[in-house]
Enzyme design. Sequence first.
Site, PDB file in Angstrom:
ATOM      1  N   CYS A 140       0.822  -1.208   0.000  1.00  0.00           N
ATOM      2  CA  CYS A 140       0.000   0.000   0.000  1.00  0.00           C
ATOM      3  C   CYS A 140       0.856   1.258   0.000  1.00  0.00           C
ATOM      4  O   CYS A 140       0.591   2.200  -0.763  1.00  0.00           O
ATOM      5  CB  CYS A 140      -0.945  -0.008   1.194  1.00  0.00           C
ATOM      6  N   HIS A 220      -2.707   5.291   6.599  1.00  0.00           N
ATOM      7  CA  HIS A 220      -1.336   5.783   6.727  1.00  0.00           C
ATOM      8  C   HIS A 220      -1.303   7.261   6.323  1.00  0.00           C
ATOM      9  O   HIS A 220      -2.160   7.732   5.565  1.00  0.00           O
ATOM     10  CB  HIS A 220      -0.377   5.033   5.796  1.00  0.00           C
TER      11      HIS A 220
END
Length: 337
Positions: A140, A220
């Site tokens: 990711c 994130h």
Amino acid sequence: MIQVAINGYGTIGKRVADAVREQPDMEVLGVAKTRPNFEAETAVGKGYPLYAAIEERADQFGEAGLEIAGPVEDLVDDADIVVDATPSGIGAKNKELYEEYDTPALYQGGEDADLVDVSFNARSNFEDAVDADHVRVVSCNTTGLSRVLAPLREAYGVEKVRATLVRRGGDPGQTSRGPINDILPNPVSIPSHHGPDVETIFDDLDIDTLGMKVPATLMHMHSLNVTLEEEVDASEVRDRFADESRLFLIPERMDIDGSGKLKEYAHDSGRPRGDIWENCIWEESISTVGTDLYLFQGIHQESDVVPENVDAIRAVLGAADADESIETTDETMGIGL
């Protein structure tokens, strides 16, 4: 129709299955699970044929009231391609199975780069995966960094990248993860593994990354400093990013000041599971000082690699070129907040 097997129906696998189902040129041949749980029941409820990934546990499915279509070996044998969405390290063990049945396979970013023929990001190196037997869709964070760096490299050239990654402690369903009440340099050593991983996409890139873990589950966050090879106005960079379908520029008027509101916006917009497949870049954070570019971006770790898996399927099988595949994937998934 491309017959797609999905080995592992968890955080990534179930999202890839739903995305594959939306494609006009693909079908979900079946999904494999190691044990019966709520995700296995959901798979059956959605009409995905369910296969047993571990022979010794096959009886558990029947005991749980779930009918299986057979062992994972049958699924792999019948498939045109396998998406391995198993936990980190398991994909490497499964490689022998895929080779035995001569079925090309995609792996996720938790596997080592040396396991595969090529690491993949649709925007950056689609053509490298054409006709490859084993391809790793990068993680990711690496996906997010690659997407934003590709247009910068093409337009201005990149001299140096410095990125600080503030990472969620775990996904919402990962009840064993942490930290609970702490902020951890993770790793303490520099660089974190993310920089070398980005270099599997851009082998000539100079990048340093630092990592931290915080007690959050949503997304994130990246703080990015890119030294370009020429001076450029921030407004020009914003315009260029706006043309990238998998970069979402968050305008100041929306009053989205963090990951919580981003996720709420995704839910309110009708996104399945509240998924955000795009990089989420705060438009007002894009700024330049000389040749240095700065920005903040949010990365939804559960979903941003999903369209990349779909595009990697087409790349490996030579079913479309990069532009065709990305356009089809974006349109069918509804990418573009």
